[in-house]
Design a protein around this motif. Sequence first.
Motif, PDB file in Angstrom:
ATOM      1  N   GLU A 149       0.835  -1.213   0.000  1.00 48.47           N
ATOM      2  CA  GLU A 149       0.000   0.000   0.000  1.00 48.47           C
ATOM      3  C   GLU A 149       0.863   1.254   0.000  1.00 48.47           C
ATOM      4  N   LEU A 150       2.004   1.174   0.686  1.00 51.63           N
ATOM      5  CA  LEU A 150       2.880   2.350   0.687  1.00 51.63           C
ATOM      6  C   LEU A 150       3.427   2.603  -0.717  1.00 51.63           C
ATOM      7  N   ARG A 163      12.829   8.841  -5.768  1.00 49.72           N
ATOM      8  CA  ARG A 163      12.185   9.252  -4.516  1.00 49.72           C
ATOM      9  C   ARG A 163      11.670   8.043  -3.752  1.00 49.72           C
ATOM     10  N   ARG A 253      16.205   6.425  15.321  1.00 55.86           N
ATOM     11  CA  ARG A 253      15.294   6.745  14.234  1.00 55.86           C
ATOM     12  C   ARG A 253      13.858   6.753  14.734  1.00 55.86           C
ATOM     13  N   GLY A 254      13.627   6.076  15.851  1.00 53.53           N
ATOM     14  CA  GLY A 254      12.311   6.168  16.471  1.00 53.53           C
ATOM     15  C   GLY A 254      11.363   5.054  16.127  1.00 53.53           C
ATOM     16  N   ASP A 255      11.829   4.029  15.394  1.00 52.35           N
ATOM     17  CA  ASP A 255      10.869   2.985  15.026  1.00 52.35           C
ATOM     18  C   ASP A 255      11.063   1.687  15.780  1.00 52.35           C
TER      19      ASP A 255
ATOM     20  N   THR B  80      -0.890   2.523   7.190  1.00 55.36           N
ATOM     21  CA  THR B  80       0.269   2.547   6.290  1.00 55.36           C
ATOM     22  C   THR B  80       1.098   3.813   6.437  1.00 55.36           C
ATOM     23  N   LEU B  81       1.515   4.075   7.681  1.00 51.99           N
ATOM     24  CA  LEU B  81       2.408   5.211   7.917  1.00 51.99           C
ATOM     25  C   LEU B  81       3.850   4.727   7.829  1.00 51.99           C
ATOM     26  N   LEU B  82       4.749   5.644   7.551  1.00 52.41           N
ATOM     27  CA  LEU B  82       6.171   5.312   7.622  1.00 52.41           C
ATOM     28  C   LEU B  82       6.535   5.208   9.095  1.00 52.41           C
ATOM     29  N   PRO B  83       6.944   4.027   9.570  1.00 56.63           N
ATOM     30  CA  PRO B  83       7.124   3.849  11.011  1.00 56.63           C
ATOM     31  C   PRO B  83       8.269   4.677  11.588  1.00 56.63           C
ATOM     32  N   TRP B  84       9.203   5.078  10.729  1.00 56.94           N
ATOM     33  CA  TRP B  84      10.353   5.826  11.226  1.00 56.94           C
ATOM     34  C   TRP B  84      10.103   7.327  11.221  1.00 56.94           C
ATOM     35  N   LEU B  93       4.495  13.881   3.695  1.00 57.79           N
ATOM     36  CA  LEU B  93       4.948  13.053   2.566  1.00 57.79           C
ATOM     37  C   LEU B  93       4.345  13.435   1.205  1.00 57.79           C
ATOM     38  N   ARG B  96       5.844  16.627   0.101  1.00 59.15           N
ATOM     39  CA  ARG B  96       7.265  16.428  -0.170  1.00 59.15           C
ATOM     40  C   ARG B  96       7.464  15.805  -1.542  1.00 59.15           C
ATOM     41  N   ARG B 125       5.735   9.311  17.049  1.00 63.06           N
ATOM     42  CA  ARG B 125       5.947   8.266  16.041  1.00 63.06           C
ATOM     43  C   ARG B 125       4.708   7.381  16.003  1.00 63.06           C
ATOM     44  N   ARG B 127       4.264   4.277  16.354  1.00 62.37           N
ATOM     45  CA  ARG B 127       4.097   3.235  17.375  1.00 62.37           C
ATOM     46  C   ARG B 127       3.693   3.826  18.724  1.00 62.37           C
ATOM     47  N   ARG B 141      -3.024  12.865   6.187  1.00 61.62           N
ATOM     48  CA  ARG B 141      -2.103  12.754   5.055  1.00 61.62           C
ATOM     49  C   ARG B 141      -2.865  12.802   3.738  1.00 61.62           C
TER      50      ARG B 141
END
Lengths: 257, 270
Positions: A149-150, A163, A253-255, B80-84, B93, B96, B125, B127, B141
């Motif tokens: 999905e991303l 990108r 990085r926070g994940d 479906t987020l970017l986890p970082w 995003l 961007r 974040r 999580r 988003r």
Amino acid sequence: MKDASLAMRASPLLFGLLALAVWEGAVRAFHVPVYLVPGPIAIVAAFLADPIGLLRSLASTLLVTFVALAVAAVLGAALAIAMAASRLAQAAIQPWAVVLQVTPIVAIAPLIIVWVGNPFAALVVCATIVAFFPVFANTASGLAAAAPELGDLFRLYGASRWRTMTLLRLPAALPHFLTGLRISGGLALVGAVVAEFVAGSGGFASGLAYRILEAGYRLEIARMFAALVLLSLAGIAINAGLGWLGRVLLRRRGDAA
Amino acid sequence: MLSIERVGRRFPNGTEALRDVSLRLEPGDFVALLGPSGCGKSTLLRLIAGLDQPDAGRLVWQEGHAPTPGEVGFVFQDATLLPWATAEENVYLPLRLRGISRQQAAPRLREALARVGLEQFAAARPRQLSGGMRMRVSIARALVTRPRLLLMDEPFAALDEFTRHRLQSDLLALWQAIGCTVVFVTHSIYEAAFLARRIVLMSPRPGRIASERASPLPWGHSRLDPAYATLVADITAAMEQALGHGAPVADLAAADPASGDPARSRERSA
Ligand SMILES: Nc1ncnc2c1ncn2[C@@H]1O[C@H](COP(=O)(O)OP(=O)(O)OP(=O)(O)O)[C@@H](O)[C@H]1O
Ligand SMILES: [Mg+2]
């Protein structure tokens, strides 16, 4: 609760000490000769008899290990990225990566040592071949690991391949790369030692493997064990160090929790 | 704004996901696509988004061309987020990707986060957020580019009932405030009846439009409104008819795709 966790943490240490004590006791009780099985005390004594020599050899082996790991990491990541970026590259690279993985290093090390004139470089090449695959394969699977999905989302907003690579696939691959790196770290050490063994008979190596061979010829079994212990300690340290590095990077990085 | 004309989609593996689907979307509409699992709702939504192409029929956009990036927003079942990335970076995003600098985007990021009630959580974040909050980030988003068309694929299906009700009400308020067209995919009759101005019922194998009705509910209705219960009953009856009298359960089971896209079956079992 706290006591329990303390016991949990101390238990491997206590168990290790107990095993060492039993070992030492058995060796003494049955009068096992030191050239067959030395006890822990004899091994420590063998180390203390020549600490500088053994540590120098360790440093030599570790230098090969780290250079090989660095080369394997750069090469593995670069080829995995090339494969993710282009189907042609994937078709071209994948079979060779597998060939590299299934080739027993012991079988080709003599060839490499003959072909690569410089002994240090020859050892690095051998260790790199052994260390290459995990970091390569993990990075490759990490580059494909982002949720489909991303990928759709990036397409929806008309993202270029570049990108998508830099903002999605590379960051998604980082944890996988770090896992691969950790496995490769241990293998680089194994590769370095194996190459030293093969090269050792050629007589130009100064690494720990050479010390083990040498001590074996001279029946200095305690010294052989001391070198072995150094080797396993180094392996454990590399594994723990790379694990720590991975956790720190991901937490920053926070994940990662 | 869009007229879908006799669209069909058959996947290379032979699955016929859609057959002869026609549907019109008017500006400001709120359409629910309702149907059992595997009836082609997601496929239809992806066709509208331009993420997939029909192999029969066509999509006719009123402006004469497909929408440009940013004119369509998409919300998936998972956030479906970017986890970082932080919540704000996730919302950034789409901008961007269109080359807008962080500085230029800042007011719009704040606005989008405020719209979903998350202005306090810009630096969090994923999580660190609850499932409902993550979905709110995902909605922010999708809204940040000010799309004319918002496509949502079972966005609340994975949430608990309380969070779902809350997000449904908030979505209606958002829709009222923004005025974009919404196509909302769901397999919940209750959700379709509560949200939509128009309810499109789909039947599976191959996916077709079984019936279509306008919602009789007034704007701002409550879940306790008897008219809501009546509408739910009506849709249920239409659904049973579409799936064949007496055997809705068997048909539903047959409609569940055991084969097909592995990514999708993974998602379902997750
Ligand atoms: N890429 C694909 N390749 C092959 N078959 C697919 C693909 N995508 C979907 N399908 C199949 O097409 C049919 C419709 O799928 P779709 O995802 O549109 O259903 P859905 O109504 O969204 O179901 P759900 O409610 O479970 O999400 C299913 O049988 C599915 O297995
Ligand atoms: Mg779906």
